[in-house]
Design a protein around this motif. Structure first.
Motif, PDB file in Angstrom:
ATOM      1  N   LEU A  11      -3.055   7.818   2.895  1.00 21.58           N
ATOM      2  CA  LEU A  11      -4.463   7.643   3.244  1.00 21.58           C
ATOM      3  C   LEU A  11      -4.629   7.841   4.738  1.00 21.58           C
ATOM      4  CD1 LEU A  11      -5.313   4.306   1.349  1.00 21.58           C
ATOM      5  CD2 LEU A  11      -6.042   6.611   0.686  1.00 21.58           C
ATOM      6  N   PRO A  12      -5.787   8.330   5.186  1.00 22.24           N
ATOM      7  CA  PRO A  12      -6.031   8.387   6.617  1.00 22.24           C
ATOM      8  C   PRO A  12      -6.086   6.973   7.193  1.00 22.24           C
ATOM      9  CG  PRO A  12      -8.014   8.985   5.394  1.00 22.24           C
ATOM     10  CD  PRO A  12      -6.907   8.856   4.393  1.00 22.24           C
ATOM     11  N   PRO A  13      -5.825   6.798   8.487  1.00 27.47           N
ATOM     12  CA  PRO A  13      -5.748   5.454   9.062  1.00 27.47           C
ATOM     13  C   PRO A  13      -6.960   4.565   8.785  1.00 27.47           C
ATOM     14  CG  PRO A  13      -4.852   7.030  10.610  1.00 27.47           C
ATOM     15  CD  PRO A  13      -5.428   7.828   9.465  1.00 27.47           C
ATOM     16  N   ALA A  14      -8.172   5.107   8.826  1.00 25.21           N
ATOM     17  CA  ALA A  14      -9.357   4.272   8.606  1.00 25.21           C
ATOM     18  C   ALA A  14      -9.341   3.671   7.200  1.00 25.21           C
ATOM     19  CB  ALA A  14     -10.638   5.077   8.830  1.00 25.21           C
ATOM     20  N   GLN A  15      -8.963   4.475   6.198  1.00 19.18           N
ATOM     21  CA  GLN A  15      -8.904   3.963   4.828  1.00 19.18           C
ATOM     22  C   GLN A  15      -7.729   3.009   4.642  1.00 19.18           C
ATOM     23  OE1 GLN A  15      -9.247   6.939   1.725  1.00 19.18           O
ATOM     24  NE2 GLN A  15     -10.571   8.193   3.008  1.00 19.18           N
ATOM     25  N   ASP A  69      -7.559  -6.059  15.185  1.00 20.28           N
ATOM     26  CA  ASP A  69      -8.131  -5.202  16.217  1.00 20.28           C
ATOM     27  C   ASP A  69      -8.375  -3.815  15.619  1.00 20.28           C
ATOM     28  OD1 ASP A  69      -8.711  -3.544  18.398  1.00 20.28           O
ATOM     29  OD2 ASP A  69      -7.408  -4.687  19.741  1.00 20.28           O
ATOM     30  N   GLU A  70      -9.627  -3.564  15.239  1.00 20.22           N
ATOM     31  CA  GLU A  70      -9.950  -2.297  14.587  1.00 20.22           C
ATOM     32  C   GLU A  70      -9.776  -1.116  15.529  1.00 20.22           C
ATOM     33  OE1 GLU A  70     -13.288  -0.391  11.609  1.00 20.22           O
ATOM     34  OE2 GLU A  70     -13.626  -2.358  12.493  1.00 20.22           O
ATOM     35  N   ALA A  71     -10.037  -1.314  16.817  1.00 23.61           N
ATOM     36  CA  ALA A  71      -9.927  -0.218  17.788  1.00 23.61           C
ATOM     37  C   ALA A  71      -8.501   0.315  17.857  1.00 23.61           C
ATOM     38  CB  ALA A  71     -10.402  -0.678  19.162  1.00 23.61           C
ATOM     39  N   THR A  72      -7.520  -0.595  17.872  1.00 23.08           N
ATOM     40  CA  THR A  72      -6.115  -0.169  17.956  1.00 23.08           C
ATOM     41  C   THR A  72      -5.436  -0.165  16.591  1.00 23.08           C
ATOM     42  OG1 THR A  72      -5.371  -2.438  18.359  1.00 23.08           O
ATOM     43  CG2 THR A  72      -5.907  -1.082  20.298  1.00 23.08           C
ATOM     44  N   GLN A  73      -6.155  -0.626  15.567  1.00 26.17           N
ATOM     45  CA  GLN A  73      -5.629  -0.743  14.206  1.00 26.17           C
ATOM     46  C   GLN A  73      -4.307  -1.496  14.188  1.00 26.17           C
ATOM     47  OE1 GLN A  73      -5.932   3.339  12.736  1.00 26.17           O
ATOM     48  NE2 GLN A  73      -7.873   2.779  11.766  1.00 26.17           N
ATOM     49  N   THR A  74      -4.373  -2.692  14.803  1.00 24.99           N
ATOM     50  CA  THR A  74      -3.234  -3.612  14.797  1.00 24.99           C
ATOM     51  C   THR A  74      -3.710  -4.968  14.282  1.00 24.99           C
ATOM     52  OG1 THR A  74      -3.654  -4.255  17.101  1.00 24.99           O
ATOM     53  CG2 THR A  74      -2.046  -2.481  16.722  1.00 24.99           C
ATOM     54  N   ALA A  97       0.967  -2.414  12.759  1.00 27.59           N
ATOM     55  CA  ALA A  97       0.347  -1.365  13.565  1.00 27.59           C
ATOM     56  C   ALA A  97       0.281  -0.096  12.731  1.00 27.59           C
ATOM     57  CB  ALA A  97       1.150  -1.113  14.846  1.00 27.59           C
ATOM     58  N   LEU A  98      -0.889   0.534  12.671  1.00 25.82           N
ATOM     59  CA  LEU A  98      -1.074   1.757  11.892  1.00 25.82           C
ATOM     60  C   LEU A  98      -0.946   2.967  12.810  1.00 25.82           C
ATOM     61  CD1 LEU A  98      -2.125  -0.430   9.972  1.00 25.82           C
ATOM     62  CD2 LEU A  98      -3.893   1.164   9.245  1.00 25.82           C
TER      63      LEU A  98
END
Length: 197
Positions: A11-15, A69-74, A97-98
């Motif tokens: 999946l892409p990181p956002a999903q 932290d949605e901005a850093t996806q952590t 961490a994504l």
């Protein structure tokens, strides 16, 4: 003890970020885990069963997203539990961490676990605990990818086609354990020791 693991999801990181926060959906993918209560959007109660040869451990406790932290996806999750037979407990701080990769998203996991009581005796060999954690994460990621594949829309879309029914809920994964797990964990630990020489 501290150790690192990782796995990939198609999946892409956002999903992937949204999916990994959906604890109710992904909990059945974890071997031996059972979600027993949703306290709030960030806090959960549950049980995890692990069997190492003749020793069966079942931890009941809580887990909470301490950081998202949605901005850093952590994210950081704190979890604690006690063995239901009173043999001790476990406390863990798990960081996620994504990272985008060609196949989708890699999830990097950093775990810091502290065992107490008699349970700490079973976890004396950090290599064994790391190998068991790697096995758990490997089985979790396989089930997660299977769930994602089952939920994927068909490759071709026919406007006249009736959409397929939603997939049935995923059955809980069986507790991880047994002689096979212990053997794989032991071999992995021995390879790590002799590989250093």
């Amino acid at each position: 003890m501290k150790f690192d693991n990782s796995f990939e999801v198609p999946l892409p990181p956002a999903q992937a970020w949204a999916l990994l926060q959906d604890v109710q959906r992904i909990a059945p993918c974890m071997p031996g885990a059972e979600l027993t209560e949703v306290i709030d959007a960030r806090s959960f109660k549950g049980r995890v069963a692990v069997k190492l040869g003749p020793v069966a451990l079942t931890f009941a406790g809580t887990a909470r997203f301490e950081e998202l932290d949605e901005a850093t996806q952590t994210a950081k999750v704190k979890a604690q539990g006690t063995d239901q037979k009173g043999r001790g407990g476990a406390h863990a701080v798990v960081g996620f961490a994504l990272v985008p990769v060609p196949a989708g998203t890699r999830v990097d996991i950093t775990t810091d676990v502290t065992l107490s009581g008699a349970v700490a005796q079973y976890g004396r060999g950090a290599g064994i605990i790391q190998a068991v954690a790697a096995e758990l994460i490997g089985q979790f990621s396989e089930r997660l990818r299977a769930m994602i594949a089952a939920d994927a829309p068909p490759a071709t879309v026919d406007d006249a086609a009736v959409p397929p029914p939603p997939p049935p809920p995923l059955a809980p994964a069986a507790p991880i354990g047994g002689i096979g797990l212990l053997w794989r964990a032991l071999m992995s630990w021995l390879r790590s020791i002799f590989g250093r020489g």
